[in-house]
Design an enzyme around this catalytic site. Structure first.
Site, short mmCIF file in Angstrom:
data_model
loop_
_atom_site.label_atom_id
_atom_site.label_comp_id
_atom_site.label_asym_id
_atom_site.label_seq_id
_atom_site.Cartn_x
_atom_site.Cartn_y
_atom_site.Cartn_z
N HIS A 42 0.18 0.36 3.51
CA HIS A 42 -0.93 -0.43 2.96
C HIS A 42 -0.82 -1.85 3.53
O HIS A 42 -0.35 -2.77 2.87
CB HIS A 42 -0.88 -0.45 1.43
CG HIS A 42 -1.04 0.92 0.83
ND1 HIS A 42 -0.02 1.85 0.81
CD2 HIS A 42 -2.11 1.51 0.24
CE1 HIS A 42 -0.46 2.96 0.23
NE2 HIS A 42 -1.72 2.78 -0.13
N SER A 104 3.23 -8.30 5.42
CA SER A 104 4.29 -7.41 5.89
C SER A 104 4.15 -7.01 7.37
O SER A 104 5.16 -6.98 8.09
CB SER A 104 4.33 -6.15 5.02
OG SER A 104 4.53 -6.49 3.66
N GLU A 124 -4.48 0.81 6.87
CA GLU A 124 -5.23 -0.01 5.91
C GLU A 124 -6.62 0.59 5.73
O GLU A 124 -7.33 0.82 6.71
CB GLU A 124 -5.34 -1.45 6.39
CG GLU A 124 -6.17 -2.36 5.49
CD GLU A 124 -5.74 -2.33 4.03
OE1 GLU A 124 -6.60 -2.11 3.16
OE2 GLU A 124 -4.53 -2.52 3.78
N GLY A 153 -2.84 5.66 3.98
CA GLY A 153 -1.45 5.59 4.36
C GLY A 153 -0.59 6.66 3.72
O GLY A 153 0.37 7.14 4.34
N ASP A 178 3.41 -0.31 -0.47
CA ASP A 178 3.04 -1.29 -1.51
C ASP A 178 1.54 -1.28 -1.75
O ASP A 178 0.84 -2.25 -1.45
CB ASP A 178 3.53 -2.69 -1.13
CG ASP A 178 2.90 -3.20 0.16
OD1 ASP A 178 2.50 -2.37 0.99
OD2 ASP A 178 2.80 -4.42 0.33
#
Length: 296
Positions: A42, A104, A124, A153, A178
């Site tokens: 993500h 990230s 994404e 994902g 996440d």
């Protein structure tokens, strides 16, 4: 489904915990020479302006990265894991002012090793964030080292495990998971996906962030992940950070979050504990603040 935008929360206390853990995990994984397959399920937009409209709307960075940087200005004994995280922040803000917060994908890309041929896979689903991510990554001119896909994902992760062998024949991978947890089903998807991952590639390192909120699913998630790790006879690490409530008793948004790392590098627990022992008190506000770290 697509209402969540991480730009509203960039640089908050949850990002500090998440990315400090991520940096420390990567640093230790990269002590070994063979290349890594790095997966972010993500990914978000990748880069965020802390002086932009989204960030200023929630002003969450003031209780996260801004507060941390101010408190540590004259600090002389900064733990290694915390310093490594601060060094990454400094790389994206060379003028000394925190205006850019790396998500990230950019933290991982910054630490990737060209010689080892590390590879990064980014997923994404949000249409705007996916487009922004692609634009941001294009500026890196990273070639085939980074792959971006506007895909789920959770599902797309399956086709990447086990990872392809490195030049030396070894297979190594780290997965960061996440999601926003805006949708209640995300909690169950995290659990089922990690269970599947451990079957497909039991030796991978799996890094999961989650919010600590008054919801049964959030309370149960770390327990379920630890159970899965124990059943697979794999080690785990569980870190939490709560900054507490304001003086008037309100929380003004998310006040606590946690990280679960399955198959953490051996030295991560000590390095991260040292860092959290500093970050926890620094970010604390009002009452009800706490921080913890446990491992198997």
């Amino acid at each position: 489904m697509f209402s969540y935008r991480h730009a509203f929360h960039a640089g908050n206390h949850a990002d500090v915990l998440k990315h400090m853990t991520l940096v420390a995990t990567l640093k230790h994984l990269m002590h070994k020479e063979p290349g890594l397959t790095l997966i972010d399920t993500h990914a978000g937009a990748g880069l965020y302006r802390l002086d932009g409209d989204y960030s200023e709307t929630g002003a969450e960075a003031q209780y996260g990265i801004f507060k941390l940087l101010t408190a540590l200005e004259n600090h002389t004994a900064i733990p290694e894991a915390l310093q490594d995280y601060l060094d990454v922040m400094a790389h994206f803000n060379p003028n000394g002012k925190a205006k850019i917060y790396p998500g990230s994908p950019f933290i991982i890309q910054h630490l990737m090793r060209h010689a080892a041929r590390d590879r990064l896979k980014l997923f994404e689903m949000h249409p705007t964030d996916a487009k922004t991510l692609a634009s941001n990554v294009a500026q890196l001119d990273a070639g085939r080292a980074i792959m971006i896909a506007r895909e789920d994902g959770f599902e797309s992760l399956k086709k990447l495990l086990p990872p392809p062998p490195s030049a030396t024949g070894s297979r190594r991978a780290m997965v960061l998971m996440d999601p926003s947890y805006e949708i209640k089903s995300d909690y169950g998807k995290v659990t089922s996906t990690i269970q599947d991952c451990l079957k497909r590639f039991a030796t991978g390192t799996y890094v999961v962030w989650y919010p600590i909120i008054a919801r049964v699913e959030a309370h149960d998630l770390p327990k379920r992940l630890k159970t899965l790790a124990n059943q697979a006879q794999k080690s785990w690490l569980h870190a939490t950070l709560s900054i507490g409530r304001h003086a008037d008793g309100t929380t003004a948004g998310l006040a606590a979050s946690g990280m679960v790392v399955i198959n953490p590098p051996f030295s991560l627990k000590d390095k991260l504990r040292e860092a959290i022992d500093v970050v926890g008190p620094v970010l604390a506000r009002g009452t009800g603040h706490s921080f913890s770290l446990e491992h198997s």
